[in-house]
Design an enzyme around this catalytic site. Structure first.
Site, PDB file in Angstrom:
ATOM      1  N   GLU A 116      50.371  18.733 -31.218  1.00 50.44           N
ATOM      2  CA  GLU A 116      49.613  17.487 -31.395  1.00 50.44           C
ATOM      3  C   GLU A 116      49.558  17.081 -32.874  1.00 50.44           C
ATOM      4  OE1 GLU A 116      49.154  16.074 -28.775  1.00 50.44           O
ATOM      5  OE2 GLU A 116      48.484  17.404 -27.182  1.00 50.44           O
ATOM      6  N   HIS A 139      40.689  19.001 -32.067  1.00 46.31           N
ATOM      7  CA  HIS A 139      40.917  18.664 -30.655  1.00 46.31           C
ATOM      8  C   HIS A 139      40.583  19.884 -29.803  1.00 46.31           C
ATOM      9  CE1 HIS A 139      42.847  17.588 -26.920  1.00 46.31           C
ATOM     10  NE2 HIS A 139      43.733  18.561 -27.040  1.00 46.31           N
ATOM     11  N   HIS A 141      39.093  21.142 -25.435  1.00 53.67           N
ATOM     12  CA  HIS A 141      38.974  20.815 -24.007  1.00 53.67           C
ATOM     13  C   HIS A 141      37.601  21.216 -23.458  1.00 53.67           C
ATOM     14  CE1 HIS A 141      43.606  21.806 -24.024  1.00 53.67           C
ATOM     15  NE2 HIS A 141      43.363  20.655 -24.613  1.00 53.67           N
ATOM     16  N   GLU A 169      19.448  12.988 -29.472  1.00 52.78           N
ATOM     17  CA  GLU A 169      20.315  13.253 -30.624  1.00 52.78           C
ATOM     18  C   GLU A 169      21.615  12.451 -30.597  1.00 52.78           C
ATOM     19  OE1 GLU A 169      20.067  15.440 -33.335  1.00 52.78           O
ATOM     20  OE2 GLU A 169      17.960  15.539 -32.784  1.00 52.78           O
ATOM     21  N   HIS A 210      41.788  15.312 -20.137  1.00 53.48           N
ATOM     22  CA  HIS A 210      42.422  16.266 -21.053  1.00 53.48           C
ATOM     23  C   HIS A 210      41.416  16.915 -22.018  1.00 53.48           C
ATOM     24  CE1 HIS A 210      46.050  17.445 -23.709  1.00 53.48           C
ATOM     25  NE2 HIS A 210      44.969  18.013 -24.209  1.00 53.48           N
TER      26      HIS A 210
END
Ligand code: 13P
Ligand code: ZN
Length: 270
Positions: A116, A139, A141, A169, A210
Site C-alpha cells: 500500500e 492503515h 483492519h 469524544e 477492508h
C-alpha cells in the site's frame, strides 16, 4: 553513528506496531505504517549516502522527492516487528520524483515496502498540503469499523454523524469527520489516488469492507484517531439492533463545537 534500534522514531514505531497488533487491528500481515522523518534525525543513525538498493515505486510523488520514510514491509506480520525490526521495517528516501525508493536501512532478506506504499505516499502528499506538520499515515483492519461498513450507509456524512453520536469524544477527536471509499482493489495506484483525494478533507478514510486509514502529526495522535473511531463503531454495533432510548443530539454536538472551538465539517450538523 548511533544505534538505530535505539532511535526514538524506531522505538516508537516498534511499540506502535505491537500495540496495534494487541488491539487486534492487524491480523497476519494486515495493516501498514509510514512515518516521515527529518534528514537531520536520520543522519544520526544511518549514512544517508550509503544506499543498500533501489526499489521502484510504480508511481510519481514529486512533492515527496528527497523525503525520508520509515515504513513497514509488504507481507510482514505486525506481531513480529518488535522481535526483528530490521527484517520487518525499512527506511527509504524517495528520489526521481518519487519513482524510486532508495533503501538506507532494513528490509533485510530482500523485503520491500508495503503493497500500500502508493496510498501511503499519496496520502502523505495530500496531508502535508493540508497540514505541514503531518508525519504519519497508518492503515489497519479494526473489526468494528469494518463490520460497520457492512450494515451502515456508506454516505460519509451519515457514517460520520453516526460515529459522532456514539460517544462524546468522537466529534472532539475528528471534528472534520470520516471520509469513506467504496470497496476498491487494494495495493493499487488507483486506490492510492482515491485515498489521497479523501485525505484532503479528513485525517480518517474508511475503506469499505477492508479497513481504515488515519493520518496525523505523530504515531500517538494517529493511533488515537483510529482508536476513537473504532470505539464509536463498537458502540454502534452494540446498540444498532436495540431500541434506542437516548442519543447525542445535534444541539449537544453544537454545544461541544462552541465550547471547545472545534472546526466541525461544514454542513455535517443539522
Ligand atoms: P502489506 O503486508 O503489503 O502491508 O499489506 C497489508 C494490507 O493491509 C493490505 O491492505
Ligand atoms: Zn489492508
Amino acid at each position: 553513528m548511533q544505534n538505530i534500534l535505539e532511535a526514538p522514531f524506531l522505538v516508537e514505531m516498534v511499540r506502535t506496531a505491537a500495540n496495534m497488533y494487541a488491539h487486534g487491528w492487524d491480523e497476519r500481515n494486515g495493516g501498514n505504517i509510514s512515518v516521515l522523518l527529518d534528514e537531520a534525525k536520520v543522519s544520526e543513525y544511518v549514512d544517508v549516502n550509503a544506499v543498500i538498493r533501489d526499489i521502484p515505486t510504480g508511481f510519481e510523488a514529486p512533492s515527496l522527492d528527497g523525503k525520508y520514510f520509515l515504513v513497514t514491509g509488504a507481507g510482514k506480520y505486525f506481531k513480529n516487528v518488535r522481535y526483528d525490526p530490521a527484517h520487518n521495517l525499512g527506511l527509504v528516501r524517495l528520489s526521481g520524483g518519487g519513482r524510486t525508493a532508495r533503501l538506507l536501512w532494513g528490509f533485510t532478506g530482500g523485503g520491500r515496502f508495503t503493497s500500500e506504499f502508493a496510498a501511503h505516499m499519496m496520502s502523505h502528499a495530500a496531508r502535508l498540503s493540508a497540514d505541514p506538520a503531518s508525519r504519519v499515515v497508518m492503515h489497519c483492519h479494526p473489526a468494528n469499523l469494518l463490520a460497520m461498513t457492512y450494515v451502515h450507509d456508506l454516505d460519509e456524512r451519515a457514517f460520520t454523524r453516526t460515529l459522532w453520536r456514539m460517544c462524546t469524544e468522537c466529534i472532539m477527536v475528528f471534528p472534520e469527520g470520516v471520509n469513506v471509499l467504496p470497496w476498491m482493489l487494494c495495493g493499487t495506484n488507483e486506490i492510492g489516488e482515491a485515498t489521497a483525494e479523501k485525505m484532503k478533507t479528513a485525517r480518517l478514510v474508511v475503506w469499505a469492507q477492508h479497513g481504515i486509514y488515519g493520518a496525523g502529526r505523530d504515531l500517538d495522535e494517529t493511533f488515537g484517531l483510529i482508536e476513537t473511531a473504532e470505539k464509536g463503531a463498537e458502540i454502534y454495533l452494540k446498540t444498532a439492533h436495540l431500541p434506542v432510548k437516548n442519543t447525542i443530539t445535534d444541539h449537544q454536538l453544537r454545544q461541544l463545537e462552541v465550547h471547545l472551538g472545534l472546526k466541525v465539517r461544514e454542513g455535517w450538523l443539522d
